[in-house]
Motif scaffolding. Structure first.
Motif, PDB file in Angstrom:
ATOM      1  N   SER A 257       1.199  -0.995  -0.090  1.00 14.81           N
ATOM      2  CA  SER A 257      -0.045   0.114   0.519  1.00 14.81           C
ATOM      3  C   SER A 257       0.995   0.912   0.132  1.00 14.81           C
ATOM      4  N   VAL A 258       0.134   2.340  -0.908  1.00  8.33           N
ATOM      5  CA  VAL A 258       1.259   3.630  -0.552  1.00  8.33           C
ATOM      6  C   VAL A 258       0.013   4.187   0.726  1.00  8.33           C
ATOM      7  N   TRP A 259       0.180   5.518   1.620  1.00  8.81           N
ATOM      8  CA  TRP A 259      -1.142   5.839   2.707  1.00  8.81           C
ATOM      9  C   TRP A 259      -0.277   7.117   2.829  1.00  8.81           C
ATOM     10  N   SER A 260      -1.261   7.964   2.289  1.00 14.58           N
ATOM     11  CA  SER A 260      -0.979   9.674   2.910  1.00 14.58           C
ATOM     12  C   SER A 260      -1.508   9.941   4.461  1.00 14.58           C
ATOM     13  N   ASP A 261      -1.158  10.493   5.103  1.00 16.45           N
ATOM     14  CA  ASP A 261      -1.844  10.867   5.904  1.00 16.45           C
ATOM     15  C   ASP A 261      -2.414  11.549   5.842  1.00 16.45           C
ATOM     16  N   PRO A 262      -3.747  11.563   6.583  1.00 14.01           N
ATOM     17  CA  PRO A 262      -5.011  12.292   6.176  1.00 14.01           C
ATOM     18  C   PRO A 262      -5.346  13.569   7.423  1.00 14.01           C
ATOM     19  N   ASP A 263      -4.390  13.343   8.220  1.00  9.18           N
ATOM     20  CA  ASP A 263      -4.579  13.775   9.297  1.00  9.18           C
ATOM     21  C   ASP A 263      -3.779  15.326   9.986  1.00  9.18           C
ATOM     22  N   PHE A 264      -3.377  15.277   9.163  1.00  7.31           N
ATOM     23  CA  PHE A 264      -1.072  15.782   8.878  1.00  7.31           C
ATOM     24  C   PHE A 264      -1.089  17.365   9.444  1.00  7.31           C
ATOM     25  N   HIS A 265      -0.784  17.553  10.856  1.00  7.01           N
ATOM     26  CA  HIS A 265      -0.911  19.109  10.291  1.00  7.01           C
ATOM     27  C   HIS A 265       0.910  19.327  10.447  1.00  7.01           C
ATOM     28  N   PRO A 266       1.863  19.973   9.651  1.00  5.66           N
ATOM     29  CA  PRO A 266       3.395  20.741   9.514  1.00  5.66           C
ATOM     30  C   PRO A 266       3.551  20.766  10.663  1.00  5.66           C
ATOM     31  N   ALA A 267       3.155  21.344  11.837  1.00  5.48           N
ATOM     32  CA  ALA A 267       3.527  21.949  12.689  1.00  5.48           C
ATOM     33  C   ALA A 267       4.022  20.968  13.778  1.00  5.48           C
ATOM     34  N   GLU A 268       3.321  20.108  13.747  1.00  5.42           N
ATOM     35  CA  GLU A 268       3.349  19.043  14.766  1.00  5.42           C
ATOM     36  C   GLU A 268       4.214  17.802  14.931  1.00  5.42           C
ATOM     37  N   HIS A 269       4.976  17.769  15.300  1.00  2.00           N
ATOM     38  CA  HIS A 269       5.937  16.395  16.189  1.00  2.00           C
ATOM     39  C   HIS A 269       5.314  15.364  15.654  1.00  2.00           C
ATOM     40  N   ALA A 270       5.453  14.221  15.200  1.00  3.65           N
ATOM     41  CA  ALA A 270       4.401  12.520  14.704  1.00  3.65           C
ATOM     42  C   ALA A 270       5.591  11.190  15.013  1.00  3.65           C
ATOM     43  N   PHE A 271       5.650  10.617  15.139  1.00  3.07           N
ATOM     44  CA  PHE A 271       5.637   8.918  14.377  1.00  3.07           C
ATOM     45  C   PHE A 271       5.049   8.542  14.187  1.00  3.07           C
ATOM     46  N   TYR A 272       5.025   7.260  13.119  1.00  6.43           N
ATOM     47  CA  TYR A 272       4.355   6.306  12.675  1.00  6.43           C
ATOM     48  C   TYR A 272       5.247   5.500  12.651  1.00  6.43           C
ATOM     49  N   TYR A 273       4.730   3.895  12.524  1.00  4.45           N
ATOM     50  CA  TYR A 273       5.124   2.888  12.549  1.00  4.45           C
ATOM     51  C   TYR A 273       4.289   1.844  11.867  1.00  4.45           C
ATOM     52  N   GLY A 274       4.596   0.738  12.205  1.00  2.24           N
ATOM     53  CA  GLY A 274       3.415  -0.755  11.126  1.00  2.24           C
ATOM     54  C   GLY A 274       3.416  -1.170  12.425  1.00  2.24           C
ATOM     55  N   ARG A 275       1.971  -2.319  11.820  1.00  2.00           N
ATOM     56  CA  ARG A 275       1.448  -3.571  12.643  1.00  2.00           C
ATOM     57  C   ARG A 275       0.693  -3.733  11.867  1.00  2.00           C
ATOM     58  N   VAL A 276       1.695  -5.617  11.682  1.00  2.00           N
ATOM     59  CA  VAL A 276       0.636  -6.307  10.912  1.00  2.00           C
ATOM     60  C   VAL A 276      -0.085  -7.600  11.909  1.00  2.00           C
ATOM     61  N   ILE A 277      -1.131  -7.645  11.443  1.00  2.00           N
ATOM     62  CA  ILE A 277      -1.703  -8.271  11.762  1.00  2.00           C
ATOM     63  C   ILE A 277      -2.050  -9.694  11.292  1.00  2.00           C
ATOM     64  N   GLU A 278      -1.851 -11.039  11.687  1.00  2.00           N
ATOM     65  CA  GLU A 278      -1.555 -12.011  10.788  1.00  2.00           C
ATOM     66  C   GLU A 278      -3.663 -12.859  11.386  1.00  2.00           C
ATOM     67  N   ILE A 279      -3.952 -13.571  10.444  1.00  2.00           N
ATOM     68  CA  ILE A 279      -5.482 -13.964  10.635  1.00  2.00           C
ATOM     69  C   ILE A 279      -5.207 -15.274  12.002  1.00  2.00           C
ATOM     70  N   PRO A 280      -6.290 -15.419  12.434  1.00  2.00           N
ATOM     71  CA  PRO A 280      -6.600 -16.184  13.635  1.00  2.00           C
ATOM     72  C   PRO A 280      -5.439 -17.754  13.523  1.00  2.00           C
ATOM     73  N   THR A 281      -5.001 -17.896  14.553  1.00  2.00           N
ATOM     74  CA  THR A 281      -3.812 -19.230  14.635  1.00  2.00           C
ATOM     75  C   THR A 281      -4.367 -19.713  15.946  1.00  2.00           C
ATOM     76  N   PRO A 282      -3.992 -21.206  16.197  1.00  2.00           N
ATOM     77  CA  PRO A 282      -4.034 -22.097  17.161  1.00  2.00           C
ATOM     78  C   PRO A 282      -2.683 -21.126  18.381  1.00  2.00           C
TER      79      PRO A 282
END
Length: 643
Positions: free
Chosen positions: A581-606
């Motif tokens: 995916s390519v994603w753009s932050d819809p809530d971005f404010h250029p004067a605000e410090h921020a961080f972003y990280y990815g979280r990948v979730i698998e389907i349920p398993t035992p």
């Protein structure tokens, strides 16, 4: 198939195909800085991989394994040595301390045997009945407990006594003693023998075990160097002549580098058993606000954080992230390490990664440096000598919790009415490092630049790039990293200030573990500080499997569940093999410090408890979880506005 998300702010591509697997594995780099400065004037060549030098694959390993050289591991029953730990990690089959054959599904790429620095080598002498140890009342007590089959109780008593400062006299193995130096020499030799540059990396390391009052402030210390440098020092301890203050550990690290010309880093242990002091705003011991010196030194030496391991997950907590439906995951939140002090809600903010990352933004504004600008890794913290944390191959936290019919039903730690049950152990995790080759130098350097991610066990491939110029077409290539490194920065990097009229864009990609489950979704977690100094967080679904659409509340429906608990099986008939995916932050404010990280979730398993129930033919109480959704967490990318 492609579609618009979040009212045109994101364009996602999701393909259930394995064709991307070899392509991603062969991502071979980008133009060098010199070529980039020449305006990409390099003459065209047929091979798209020629001349590229960025990391081509993640290497999977463990930075936190204990053997019998650690006094608590030995008391719990571990009899395996550092050499044994490396042998299993490299793919050999071993016999565990409880006499069971064990082998990993796939070898690891690297390992750090990180035995506790305090009293290193003490337990083999205690178990062997060394006379001077048995002459000490505590030594005799523990010896008798272990010999009578109560090693687990002895281990907890050892941990509690250590935290209470009761180690004195002959039971205190000081770093200048011959016994201690012999154990450290054996640790170094084991790593040197196992290290095979290009094939397997065996790091030299140890765990500094600050545990005053039972509050866990442990750090794993890793050397970039070989025996020639590492053998010039002995590990830094907590008991005299060491210290329980992290500042003193950082001073020791600086002194090591100055003395030897080598390199060393520290990885903070998952903080959920620190009772609110792993990521403080008020520094323990000084009882004063974090100052610039603390922030500067910590940010220099602690570039990574162990966000998941056997003693629970450390990303976030439902109390801290009530709007995050995946926050309630593998929680250990009863108290501190030995449960002598109960957990209270006010402690949680200073224990978990997401809240620490947010508070780091606040501290940067106050003191000028962000002390909590860390990357993410997972590791095991196994005290068995075994890096076996696959759900169907889980050998437990300690040797007294290796596979058995009743290991889920016994308390793992108990103190009064506070208890952690055996089933609450988490089969987690591993560190993934994007490096140019499998050597000490390349892996260490990648850790320093935070180009890492954590997994709870699966070996999924995860990419995360940030910049301002990614477009939808960048998600359509079979080599997404070419655009990622050319147009932006990888996980662990920095972007900003934003060009006029632009918001940060992120190129994300995840490929399922070839032996594991399909993927449910790829999320981006954002934290930011507004111009009034208030902290916020939000989780965005940016790519997902199957034909799902967000509901009126913006939430994505659950992926479904194919787990057959009774047989501990599942099917990959839901989910996707890959997400891009390519994603753009819809809530971005250029004067605000921020961080972003990815979280990948698998389907349920035992969960491992389901495998145990099937193998041993036992029934689990209703409170025992039998399924789970494995996951990965990338290192963040930080956005800073113009000063």
């Amino acid at each position: 198939m492609a579609w618009n998300l979040l009212q045109g702010t994101a364009i996602a591509t999701v393909m259930a195909s394995t064709l991307w697997a070899p392509a991603l594995g062969q991502d071979a780099g980008t133009l060098s800085p010199e070529e980039a400065e020449r305006g990409h004037k390099r003459p065209p060549v047929y091979s798209p991989y020629a001349g590229r030098d960025f990391p081509t694959r993640p290497f999977f390993g463990d930075t936190h394994l204990h053997t019998s050289f650690s006094m608590d591991a030995g008391a719990f029953g571990a009899r395996l040595t550092p050499r044994d730990g490396y042998r299993l990690a490299k793919g050999e089959e071993l016999i565990s301390s409880t006499g069971q054959a064990v082998r990993l599904a796939r070898p690891l790429d690297f390992l750090v045997v990180a035995d506790h620095s305090d009293n290193m080598g003490f337990f083999p002498d205690l178990f062997g009945g060394k006379p001077e140890l048995l002459a000490d009342p505590l030594g005799r007590k523990w010896y008798d407990m272990i010999r009578s089959g109560n090693g687990g109780e002895a281990a907890i008593d050892i941990i509690t006594s250590f935290g209470a400062g009761k180690f004195k006299g002959p039971i205190l193995y000081s770093p200048d003693s011959s016994q201690y130096r012999s154990a450290w020499r054996e640790t170094i030799n084991a790593a040197e023998e196992a290290n095979e540059p290009g094939r397997f990396t065996a790091f030299i390391g140890f765990e500094w075990t600050s545990n005053t009052g039972g509050n866990n402030l442990h750090r794993n210390v890793i050397f970039r160097d070989d025996a020639q440098r590492a053998s010039q020092v002995v590990p830094f301890t907590v008991l005299p002549p060491g210290s329980d203050n992290p500042r003193d550990l950082w001073k020791w690290m600086a002194a090591y580098e100055e003395k030897t010309g080598g390199d060393v880093l520290a990885i903070a242990h998952n903080g959920n058993l620190s009772n609110g002091i792993m990521f403080p705003m008020i520094e323990p011991g000084r009882n004063a606000p974090i100052d610039r010196e603390y922030a500067e030194i910590r940010s220099e030496w602690e570039r990574l954080y162990e966000v998941t391991q056997i003693k629970g997950d450390g990303e976030t907590h439902p109390f801290l992230s009530p709007n995050d439906e995946f926050a309630n995951f593998e929680r250990w939140d009863e108290g501190n390490l030995d449960l002598t002090v109960a957990k209270t809600p006010d402690m949680l903010e200073f224990e978990y990664a997401r809240s620490a990352l947010k508070n780091g933004l606040k501290l940067e504004k106050e003191v000028g440096i962000n002390p909590y600008k860390f990357g993410m890794i997972g590791s095991t913290d196994a005290h068995t000598g075994l890096t076996a944390v696959e759900e169907d191959n889980f050998f437990g936290k300690a040797s007294n919790s290796e596979p058995s019919a009743d290991r889920t039903s016994h308390p793992f730690v108990k103190q009064g009415d506070r208890v952690i049950m055996g089933w609450e152990q988490t089969a987690s995790g591993y560190a993934a490092v994007w490096a140019t080759e499998n050597t000490r130098e390349a892996l260490f350097d990648a850790m320093q630049r935070r180009e890492t991610y954590a997994t709870t066990g699966p070996r999924m491939l995860v990419r995360f790039f940030g910049g301002f110029d990614f477009v939808a077409a960048d998600a359509d290539t079979r080599s997404p990293a070419a655009a990622g490194y050319t147009k932006g920065v990888p996980m662990g990097g920095d972007i900003g200030p934003a060009p006029a009229g632009k918001a940060p864009t992120f190129l994300v990609a995840a490929l399922k573990d070839p032996l594991g489950a399909n993927l449910d979704r790829y999320q981006i977690v954002k934290g930011w500080m507004d111009t009034a100094g208030e902290l916020h967080e939000r989780v965005y679904d940016v790519a997902w499997s199957d034909d799902r659409k967000p509901g009126g509340d913006g939430k994505l429906p659950a992926v479904g569940n194919t787990v057959d608990v009774a047989n501990a099986t599942w099917t990959n008939t839901i989910g996707a093999a890959e997400l891009v995916s390519v994603w753009s932050d819809p809530d971005f404010h250029p004067a605000e410090h921020a961080f972003y990280y990815g979280r990948v979730i698998e389907i349920p398993t035992p969960r491992w408890t389901a495998y145990d129930a099937k193998y041993f033919g036992v029934s689990m109480p209703p409170e025992v979880p039998m399924t789970m959704q494995e996951r990965a967490y990338t290192s963040p990318i930080w956005y800073s506005p113009a000063r």
